[in-house]
Design an enzyme around this catalytic site. Structure first.
Site, mmCIF file in Angstrom:
data_model
loop_
_atom_site.group_PDB
_atom_site.id
_atom_site.type_symbol
_atom_site.label_atom_id
_atom_site.label_comp_id
_atom_site.label_asym_id
_atom_site.label_seq_id
_atom_site.Cartn_x
_atom_site.Cartn_y
_atom_site.Cartn_z
ATOM 1 N N CYS A 162 -33.807 42.148 -29.654
ATOM 2 C CA CYS A 162 -33.349 43.219 -28.763
ATOM 3 C C CYS A 162 -33.426 44.613 -29.384
ATOM 4 O O CYS A 162 -33.129 45.607 -28.708
ATOM 5 C CB CYS A 162 -31.922 42.936 -28.319
ATOM 6 S SG CYS A 162 -31.699 41.269 -27.677
ATOM 7 N N HIS A 294 -25.560 49.786 -26.991
ATOM 8 C CA HIS A 294 -26.260 48.520 -26.788
ATOM 9 C C HIS A 294 -25.608 47.798 -25.614
ATOM 10 O O HIS A 294 -26.309 47.258 -24.753
ATOM 11 C CB HIS A 294 -26.232 47.683 -28.064
ATOM 12 C CG HIS A 294 -27.125 46.500 -28.009
ATOM 13 N ND1 HIS A 294 -28.480 46.612 -27.775
ATOM 14 C CD2 HIS A 294 -26.872 45.165 -28.137
ATOM 15 C CE1 HIS A 294 -29.022 45.392 -27.761
ATOM 16 N NE2 HIS A 294 -28.068 44.512 -27.984
ATOM 17 N N GLU A 305 -19.118 46.836 -30.930
ATOM 18 C CA GLU A 305 -19.771 48.146 -30.891
ATOM 19 C C GLU A 305 -18.751 49.274 -30.788
ATOM 20 O O GLU A 305 -18.880 50.306 -31.457
ATOM 21 C CB GLU A 305 -20.748 48.200 -29.709
ATOM 22 C CG GLU A 305 -21.581 49.477 -29.685
ATOM 23 C CD GLU A 305 -22.747 49.398 -28.724
ATOM 24 O OE1 GLU A 305 -23.611 50.298 -28.783
ATOM 25 O OE2 GLU A 305 -22.812 48.451 -27.907
ATOM 26 N N LYS A 326 -27.521 49.149 -19.205
ATOM 27 C CA LYS A 326 -27.836 47.751 -18.903
ATOM 28 C C LYS A 326 -27.091 47.279 -17.667
ATOM 29 O O LYS A 326 -27.508 46.323 -17.002
ATOM 30 C CB LYS A 326 -27.491 46.854 -20.097
ATOM 31 C CG LYS A 326 -28.430 46.977 -21.293
ATOM 32 C CD LYS A 326 -28.038 45.997 -22.388
ATOM 33 C CE LYS A 326 -28.997 46.075 -23.582
ATOM 34 N NZ LYS A 326 -28.835 47.322 -24.366
ATOM 35 N N HIS A 331 -30.731 43.784 -19.232
ATOM 36 C CA HIS A 331 -31.100 43.801 -20.649
ATOM 37 C C HIS A 331 -32.578 43.452 -20.758
ATOM 38 O O HIS A 331 -32.978 42.308 -20.540
ATOM 39 C CB HIS A 331 -30.245 42.788 -21.400
ATOM 40 C CG HIS A 331 -30.340 42.878 -22.891
ATOM 41 N ND1 HIS A 331 -31.402 43.477 -23.549
ATOM 42 C CD2 HIS A 331 -29.497 42.440 -23.873
ATOM 43 C CE1 HIS A 331 -31.206 43.397 -24.852
ATOM 44 N NE2 HIS A 331 -30.067 42.782 -25.072
ATOM 45 N N PHE A 390 -30.088 40.092 -32.025
ATOM 46 C CA PHE A 390 -29.935 38.790 -32.645
ATOM 47 C C PHE A 390 -30.704 38.787 -33.968
ATOM 48 O O PHE A 390 -31.759 39.401 -34.091
ATOM 49 C CB PHE A 390 -30.491 37.687 -31.746
ATOM 50 C CG PHE A 390 -29.563 37.255 -30.645
ATOM 51 C CD1 PHE A 390 -28.262 37.704 -30.570
ATOM 52 C CD2 PHE A 390 -30.000 36.362 -29.666
ATOM 53 C CE1 PHE A 390 -27.412 37.297 -29.558
ATOM 54 C CE2 PHE A 390 -29.161 35.944 -28.647
ATOM 55 C CZ PHE A 390 -27.862 36.403 -28.595
#
Length: 402
Positions: A162, A294, A305, A326, A331, A390
């Site tokens: 990502c 994010h 975050e 998002k 996403h 990830f």
């Protein structure tokens, strides 16, 4: 060190088939997430996504091109065309020889994989098309962009889940800033919205069945999207000499690795990336007005975050605007940072901060100003774009009003 500016932007995503359409949707807080429409969707538990609608590849590409272009490549070429047309840059001579393209994608030709697995395993065919490999390879989009626009300099693809787009754009920024290239096309794309692509993500059990609600206490997971974002990163004097319209300046970046867990986010890793971007750009933390988070809508990411933002910005965190687009476009996995950079450009250029839509309940662990549900008009000098992937791979970009 050279100054680096953005002179062109292009996109296609669930909110729009162009930058103006996308920014209008962001300003209006429009949701591009809806019921998915593709083969065997009824076999999936997850049936929503930020799918690109009304995109007819047949009208854009000829038959020969269609045998080589997976959907993620089609999206990339569509966005690249818009970016280059807006920029007005031409690649010939020394400019062509030294300029290149760095793009991000996590999966590459997922639809091509899916179609051909079906052909072999479900339909029992013993042959696939001879161009399957060049169609599905992760570098296909970058290669076709380089060929289409005569880009003969450094050209390659970055794949860091990502964070792929942010890593790609950081490297492109580094190349232009160092003087290695006068201009770079950069960004990313993804098209995982097919049966196999969604089924794989279902296995992680981090997907929402109804909506993406970043930072809201009742959030219940992420929602996949698809699309592309492509930009022209150009050396400032080069852009100025040809009279280019400059959208904003790219002033800093940082990358970090959590070195901790393959899927769980780390506050320390995120903090190092944000702090590093500020240090690289020589930016006082108090001058940052907006962070495009994010913000996936998962319980783990959002609180981690927010804790990282509080850690880096201290008391100034209370004055920051932080939102996750998002919630509107989904996403985009490897392409997500590229589309989200548009929100940062809109913030510093137009003074409009995109909202986090779907926000319903306050979460004490996400107690920042997340611009709930409605866009806000406010002058922004500096903005950050966060990407935390990830594998514990993080990349943050910093842009400035010019």
């Amino acid at each position: 060190m050279k100054r680096v500016v953005i002179t062109g932007a292009g996109t296609i995503n669930a909110l729009g088939h162009s930058v103006p359409d996308t920014l209008e949707a962001m300003r209006e807080g429009r949701c591009g997430i809806a019921e998915l429409d593709f083969r065997d969707v009824d076999r999936l538990a997850i049936r929503i996504g930020g799918q690109v609608r009304g995109f007819e590849a047949e009208g854009r590409f000829n038959r020969q091109q269609m045998t080589l272009y997976d959907r993620f490549t089609q999206f990339t070429l569509t966005a690249a065309k818009e970016a280059i047309e807006q920029s007005g840059i031409e690649f010939h001579g020394d400019t062509a020889a030294r300029s290149g393209v760095v793009l991000g994608t996590a999966g590459g030709g997922v639809s091509t994989w899916d179609d051909n697995y079906r052909a072999v395993y479900e339909e029992g065919k013993n042959r696939v098309h001879p161009f399957v490999v060049p169609k599905l390879m992760n570098n296909a989009a970058a290669s076709h962009v380089s060929m289409e626009y005569n880009l003969k300099g450094p050209s390659f693809t970055v794949s860091t889940a990502c964070a792929s787009s942010n890593h790609a754009m950081a490297l492109a920024f580094q190349m232009v800033r160092s003087g290695a290239a006068p201009a770079m096309l950069t960004g990313g794309s993804e098209s995982m919205l097919c049966f196999g692509g969604v089924k794989a993500w279902e296995g992680l059990r981090v997907m929402s069945k109804d909506a993406c609600r970043p930072f809201s206490a009742n959030r219940n997971g992420m929602v996949q999207g698809e699309g592309a974002g492509v930009f022209v990163f150009e050396e400032y004097e080069h852009a100025k000499a040809r009279g280019a319209d400059i959208l904003c300046e790219v002033v800093g970046y940082a990358m970090s690795s959590d070195a901790a867990d393959i899927v769980m986010p780390s506050k320390q890793g995120a903090s190092r990336a944000m702090a590093g971007a500020l240090a690289d750009g020589g930016i006082d933390a108090g001058k940052v007005g907006y962070i495009n988070a994010h913000g996936t809508g998962t319980a783990a990411n959002d609180k981690t975050e927010c804790a990282a933002v509080a850690d880096v910005f201290g008391p100034h965190a209370d004055n920051l605007l932080i939102s996750s687009t998002k919630s509107m476009h989904g996403h985009l996995i490897g392409g997500t940072g590229a589309v989200e950079l548009l929100a940062c450009i809109m913030a510093v250029r137009d003074g409009v901060v995109a909202p986090t839509i779907g926000y319903e309940e306050t979460d004490p662990e996400c107690a920042l100003d997340v611009v709930p549900n409605e866009a806000r008009e406010v002058p922004v000098e500096y903005a950050l774009s966060n990407a935390f992937a990830f594998g514990g791979l993080n990349a943050v970009l910093a842009v400035k009003r010019i």
